[in-house]
Design an enzyme around this catalytic site. Sequence first.
Site, PDB file in Angstrom:
ATOM      1  N   CYS A 101       0.857  -1.191   0.000  1.00 31.96           N
ATOM      2  CA  CYS A 101       0.000   0.000   0.000  1.00 31.96           C
ATOM      3  C   CYS A 101       0.888   1.235   0.000  1.00 31.96           C
ATOM      4  O   CYS A 101       1.880   1.296   0.739  1.00 31.96           O
ATOM      5  CB  CYS A 101      -0.887  -0.025   1.238  1.00 31.96           C
ATOM      6  SG  CYS A 101      -1.975   1.406   1.367  1.00 31.96           S
ATOM      7  N   HIS A 143      -9.057  -3.850  -2.042  1.00 28.15           N
ATOM      8  CA  HIS A 143      -8.070  -3.110  -1.254  1.00 28.15           C
ATOM      9  C   HIS A 143      -8.445  -1.618  -1.182  1.00 28.15           C
ATOM     10  O   HIS A 143      -8.468  -1.022  -0.100  1.00 28.15           O
ATOM     11  CB  HIS A 143      -6.679  -3.290  -1.885  1.00 28.15           C
ATOM     12  CG  HIS A 143      -5.599  -2.495  -1.226  1.00 28.15           C
ATOM     13  ND1 HIS A 143      -4.538  -3.071  -0.563  1.00 28.15           N
ATOM     14  CD2 HIS A 143      -5.402  -1.150  -1.129  1.00 28.15           C
ATOM     15  CE1 HIS A 143      -3.758  -2.117  -0.079  1.00 28.15           C
ATOM     16  NE2 HIS A 143      -4.253  -0.948  -0.413  1.00 28.15           N
ATOM     17  N   GLU A 144      -8.757  -1.041  -2.348  1.00 32.18           N
ATOM     18  CA  GLU A 144      -9.080   0.387  -2.392  1.00 32.18           C
ATOM     19  C   GLU A 144     -10.415   0.664  -1.704  1.00 32.18           C
ATOM     20  O   GLU A 144     -10.571   1.687  -1.031  1.00 32.18           O
ATOM     21  CB  GLU A 144      -9.107   0.903  -3.841  1.00 32.18           C
ATOM     22  CG  GLU A 144      -7.831   0.695  -4.641  1.00 32.18           C
ATOM     23  CD  GLU A 144      -6.557   1.117  -3.931  1.00 32.18           C
ATOM     24  OE1 GLU A 144      -6.618   1.996  -3.057  1.00 32.18           O
ATOM     25  OE2 GLU A 144      -5.499   0.553  -4.235  1.00 32.18           O
ATOM     26  N   HIS A 147     -10.154   1.260   1.906  1.00 31.09           N
ATOM     27  CA  HIS A 147      -9.728   2.615   2.294  1.00 31.09           C
ATOM     28  C   HIS A 147     -10.938   3.537   2.509  1.00 31.09           C
ATOM     29  O   HIS A 147     -10.889   4.444   3.341  1.00 31.09           O
ATOM     30  CB  HIS A 147      -8.823   3.237   1.223  1.00 31.09           C
ATOM     31  CG  HIS A 147      -7.402   2.759   1.273  1.00 31.09           C
ATOM     32  ND1 HIS A 147      -6.606   2.899   2.381  1.00 31.09           N
ATOM     33  CD2 HIS A 147      -6.622   2.155   0.332  1.00 31.09           C
ATOM     34  CE1 HIS A 147      -5.398   2.391   2.129  1.00 31.09           C
ATOM     35  NE2 HIS A 147      -5.383   1.925   0.893  1.00 31.09           N
TER      36      HIS A 147
HETATM   37 ZN    ZN Z   1      -3.744   1.031   0.021  1.00 35.29          ZN
END
Ligand code: ZN
Length: 176
Positions: A101, A143-144, A147
């Site tokens: 990341c 993954h995004e 966030h």
């Molecule tokens: Zn990330």
Amino acid sequence: MSKLREISQLGNPVLRQTAQPIEDISHPDIQKLIDDLLTTVIAANGVGIAAPQVAASYRLLVVASRPNPRYPHAPLMTPTAMLNPQIIAHSTQVVKDWEGCLSVPGIRGLVPRYQTIAVEYTDREGNWHRQELTDFVARIFQHEYDHLEGMVFLDRVESQEELITEEEYQRLLVAK
Ligand code: ZN
């Protein structure tokens, strides 16, 4: 003109907030944010980025898979900005693979993700999309998306022993 934005690092509270939905997609500030995210992710050798990573707490992510020094085996695609994205369905099958990341430099971890997901999002022109994503691109999206929920990949690593340094990760790649 797009510009590089500074990437928020782990410890910055913005990475732990729930991002807010975007109501006015055509707003110049949002369009500028998209331009800057596209520029920033490529410059940083990332394959994805989420708005909270540049301290903009909005539900906006970019998926930009392409082979680069950090991910030499990534598939090539047109970088895509996805606004107000959602995961509406997923496979039961989960696969574990290495992730890093831009907000957590120097560390890689083995992260379980759904192999296939169905997603919905609005593009920067305001068009609505429903799409199925698999494997590496599905991993980037998940993954995004995390966030936007105030999560980072470290939260999903199942064992401390599945965390390694970037240097060791590069060594694994060479050994493959
Ligand atoms: Zn990330």
